[in-house]
Write an enzyme that holds these catalytic residues in place. Structure first.
Site, PDB file in Angstrom:
ATOM      1  NE  ARG A 451      75.254  49.810  47.533  1.00  0.00           N
ATOM      2  CZ  ARG A 451      76.449  49.364  47.897  1.00  0.00           C
ATOM      3  NH1 ARG A 451      77.552  50.029  47.537  1.00  0.00           N
ATOM      4  NH2 ARG A 451      76.572  48.261  48.607  1.00  0.00           N
ATOM      5  CB  SER A 515      66.590  44.741  52.879  1.00  0.00           C
ATOM      6  OG  SER A 515      67.815  44.697  52.203  1.00  0.00           O
ATOM      7  CG  ASP A 569      69.161  44.047  54.730  1.00  0.00           C
ATOM      8  OD1 ASP A 569      68.538  43.081  55.236  1.00  0.00           O
ATOM      9  OD2 ASP A 569      68.999  45.215  55.108  1.00  0.00           O
TER      10      ASP A 569
END
Length: 854
Positions: A451, A515, A569
């Protein structure tokens, strides 16, 4: 809930060609005598069945004595039988035909040792006849007692879970009428028999039709007729008044075609009356009326079963076979003919074949035992396999202890390089305090989709966070291509987002949620340690991912970014939740991958200088076990999944608990069980052979409590797996043990984290909140509950709340960016004994907001 098991045995045993073979004992207990059989089934020789049997009497005092006396007697006779045949030391499987009403919850309920199956005599009769005629789907007993069984559709049996296939239902129809539904046809003689019986008010239908009561019905009628002067010139003898003096064998003898009247004279003379020829004719007529009524009533009730079978099948005409046993049906000269004739009139749209059970129900019990024994052995092997996924509290406490050991190793300077749980400093020193303000970009990269976000944070009395985002895909060829291609693709997507939002122009601060395991040397520098979750882009490991991103932005030459922070993340999730809940000091991801972070005391982080305050530690706990410390609880299936993964030998803990791998563990178990013949009739589909085909989302769907087995079967059919009801039950069980272990292991890891926080602060009791994100945690119907319970059990001194991150880790990255640290002196330094070139290069103090590296 019904576990996978072997309750629907009857239909399985009816299928000829199944691999039933072996040596079995059958006990046939149902009257004043019982039979013991030895049944040898040889599958190789066209399922040849050899039987030998012996009858044993049950003395009257034992029949009416205690249950222990009865079964002691049966055991004594069984010992005698086996002694005579020199098989006492063989411990053969035993099938028990128990011809009395039983509620069975499983095939061997309440019996120990080698008692493999308990079978009603009616079911045993159906199975005996079904062995010779596969169309046999009804069993009928018309003898001392009466009963029937038939094959019912599972979808109609509410008492048993399952909606596919059939199961044999023991109707126990002898109790028909106990609710008063037959009062309009019961006679005064039926009522008198019932009053004088051992069980008044019970088995009323049986008392109207079965051999145990038929002779007594006739006797009562004869007594009344004699009292009214209609028989024997009114003479009534003591014998005629004695219950049991006229039995059903007398009825059978009197109704014989040729010698019936002669037999009547002999029988009546024995009772002390001197019958005339007219008396003998009248008595024969009474016997006929009573036996004919019995045949008609049994035909009517069987007709109801046949109609149900026809309706279940949705066929206009039923063709079926009824297996029959019982002395009344076998020996009475007129009974079977009358019974068949009435049935044809009542169900004219059924073609029924009656097959007489020549070897009684004992052979059927042995056949059920053969199936039960095979399935029990399968059950044992399945339980033995799945037991490796069962973790006791003691084992989970040991996992917690080992996690704590690995955490301490990762924090110490001397052992950090060897530690598998890296305990990486994030350089995030505090959680949000409400002063965060401004517009920020966030990039959230952690899987096949990522995103780009615009996050508008407003401080003050009414704090608000407004987010706009767009999701972009990363094709697999880019995930596993070059690093330059990967970061060029990311920057291309950022460019698209800036155009989409109309903000391409001013240089905006950006928080980069990355992440994957990184060794952070400052808030805006992170060295990629290893790829996970299917990524394998070249020329990235050992490089600063922020530098790779900045270089890609420069190549694009369209816009500029101020990359303020690179954030794992897990850290982003903690910050997102901490903005809403100040007690949130732990972050947890349980999705495609798994990881955790928490606020550690600076004095314990030896690899970063400074003793005051706290810093968020990115644990990278997915690598827990890479040094072999979990090998004693890893299964062969875990090893297979690891062996064929992109990063064999790495991220072993993650491969036991995360969404990317749970489905693959299940798939490997299903393949093994199918090879052993436990599933899918032993047929391994090409689909099942496909690595990754059994996604973890299927576990979540299959384990849903709201899902019926027919829906589970539909899910399996999507995967090309043609399953039965039992297959669906077993697949659901496999999914359950795999996901339960994952939740427990995750809980054990989290228990180690919260207990460390409590001990760090010298508290007897800790209240803390864990911010959680990840599809497995969010979507699986049981994962979160099991994980929470495990943490509670393993860390009783910690009150742990779990807060679901609704906005993902992108918001957290923006919040960290909003907390851009001031220029600091070098009191925070990362000490490395031998910095790698990439680390040293990344260590330059490129920005005023970065901590310096020595």
């Amino acid at each position: 809930m019904r576990k996978w098991s072997h309750e629907p045995l009857a239909e399985s045993a009816l299928r000829r060609g199944e691999a039933e073979k072996g040596d079995f004992i059958a006990l046939d207990l149902g009257g004043s005598s019982f039979r013991i059989l030895r049944v040898q089934v040889n599958h190789e020789q066209n399922q040849n069945v050899h039987m030998e049997s012996e009858m044993y009497d049950t003395p009257e005092n034992i029949v009416h004595g205690s249950g222990s006396q009865l079964f002691d007697h049966v055991a004594e006779c069984l010992g005698d039988f086996m002694e005579k045949r020199k098989i006492k030391d063989k411990k053969l499987p035993v099938g028990f035909t128990f011809s009395f009403p039983c509620r069975q919850s499983k095939i061997d309920e309440d019996y120990e040792a080698n008692i493999v199956a308990v079978v009603n005599d009616t079911v045993g009769t159906m199975m005996t006849c079904g062995y010779d005629d596969q169309q046999c789907e009804v069993g009928l007993i018309i003898g001392t007692g009466t009963n029937a069984c038939y094959m019912e559709e599972l979808r109609h049996i509410d008492l048993v879970e399952g909606d596919e296939g059939r199961m044999c239902i023991n109707t126990e129809w002898g109790a028909f009428g106990d609710d008063g539904s037959l009062e309009d046809i019961r006679t005064e003689f039926d009522r008198e028999i019932d009053r004088g019986s051992l069980n008044p008010g019970k088995q009323l239908f049986e008392k109207m039709v079965s051999g145990m009561y038929m002779g007594e019905l006739v006797r009562l009628i004869l007594v009344k007729m004699a009292k009214e002067g209609l028989l024997f010139e009114g003479r009534i003898t003591p014998e005629l008044l004695t219950r049991g003096k006229f039995n059903t064998s007398d009825v059978t003898a009197i109704e014989k075609n040729k010698e019936g009247l002669h037999n009547a004279k002999d029988i009546l003379t024995r009772l002390g009356v001197e019958p005339s020829d007219d008396d003998c004719i009248a008595v024969q007529h009474v016997c006929t009326i009573v036996s004919f009524r019995s045949a008609n009533l049994v035909a009517a009730t069987l007709g109801a079963i046949l109609n149900r079978l026809r309706d279940n099948k949705g066929t206009p005409r039923l063709r079926t076979t009824v297996g029959v046993d019982g002395s009344l049906y076998k020996t009475h000269p007129q009974y079977s003919r009358r019974f068949h004739k009435t049935l044809r009139r009542l169900v004219p749209d059924s073609d029924v074949r009656f097959l007489l059970s020549e070897s009684g129900s004992g052979k059927g019990a042995a056949m059920v035992t053969a199936v039960a024994y095979r399935l029990a052995e399968q059950h044992r092997q399945i339980e033995e396999t799945l037991a490796h996924f069962s973790l006791t509290k003691e084992m989970l406490l040991e996992v917690k202890k080992r996690m704590r050991t690995e955490m301490d190793m990762g924090l110490r300077r001397q052992t950090h390089d060897q530690a598998v749980v890296k305990m990486l400093p994030s350089f995030v020193r505090s959680t949000p305090d409400g002063t965060e303000h401004g517009d920020f970009l966030a990039l959230d990269l952690g899987g096949t989709n990522f995103r780009v976000l615009l996050v508008k944070i407003r401080s003050g009395k009414k704090r608000t966070v407004e987010m706009h985002n767009k999701i972009y895909a990363i094709p697999i060829e880019i995930m596993q291509g070059t690093g330059e291609e990967l970061f060029d693709h990311i920057v291309s997507c950022i460019s698209d987002f800036l155009d989409y939002m109309g903000i391409k122009g001013p240089r905006m601060p950006l928080g980069f949620t990355f992440s994957f395991p990184c060794k952070q040397t400052s808030l805006d520098a992170g060295i990629l340690i290893t790829w996970t979750k299917g990524f394998k882009a070249t020329d990235c490991v050992g490089q600063d991912v922020v530098t790779l991103l900045r270089d890609a932005v420069k190549r694009r030459e369209e816009f500029d970014l101020d990359v303020v922070a690179v954030v794992n993340d897990t850290v982003g999730t903690m910050m997102t939740c901490a903005y809403e809940e100040p007690t949130c000091e732990v972050g947890l991801i349980v999705g495609t991958g798994s990881n955790a972070c928490y606020m550690e005391e600076m004095r314990n982080i030896e690899i970063v200088e400074g003793n005051e305050g706290r810093m968020c530690i990115n644990m990278e706990w997915g690598a827990f076990g890479d040094n072999g410390c979990l090998d004693d609880i890893r299964t062969n299936y875990d090893r297979l999944v690891d062996e064929y993964s992109l990063n064999a030998g790495k991220q072993r803990f993650e491969k036991m608990i995360s969404g990317m791998y749970l489905g693959e563990i299940v798939r490997n178990i299903l393949i093994d069980f199918t090879k052993k013949g436990f599933l899918f009739r032993g047929q391994i589909s090409e689909t099942l052979k496909t690595r990754g085909i059994f996604q973890t989302k299927y576990l979540s769907q299959i384990e849903s409590d709201r899902l019926a087995l027919l829906q589970v079967r539909a899910i399996l059919q999507q995967l090309g797996l043609n399953s039965t009801c039992d297959d669906s039950i077993l697949v659901k069980t496999v999914c359950g043990v795999v996901s339960r272990r994952a939740a427990q292991l995750c809980g054990a890891g989290m228990a180690a984290v919260v207990d460390k926080i409590r001990e760090n602060r010298g508290l007897d009791h800790l209240n803390v909140t864990v911010g959680v994100d990840g599809t497995l945690y969010k979507l699986h119907p049981h994962f979160s509950r099991i994980m929470h319970q495990t943490v509670k059990e393993l860390s009783p001194q910690c009150n742990v709340s779990f807060l679901l991150s609704e906005d993902g880790s992108g918001k957290g990255a923006a919040l960290i960016t909003a907390r851009r640290p001031p220029v600091l002196p070098s009191e925070l330094c990362w000490e490395t004994l031998a910095p790698e070139p990439a680390t040293a290069a990344a260590g330059r103090n490129t920005k005023a907001n970065s901590w310096r590296i020595t």
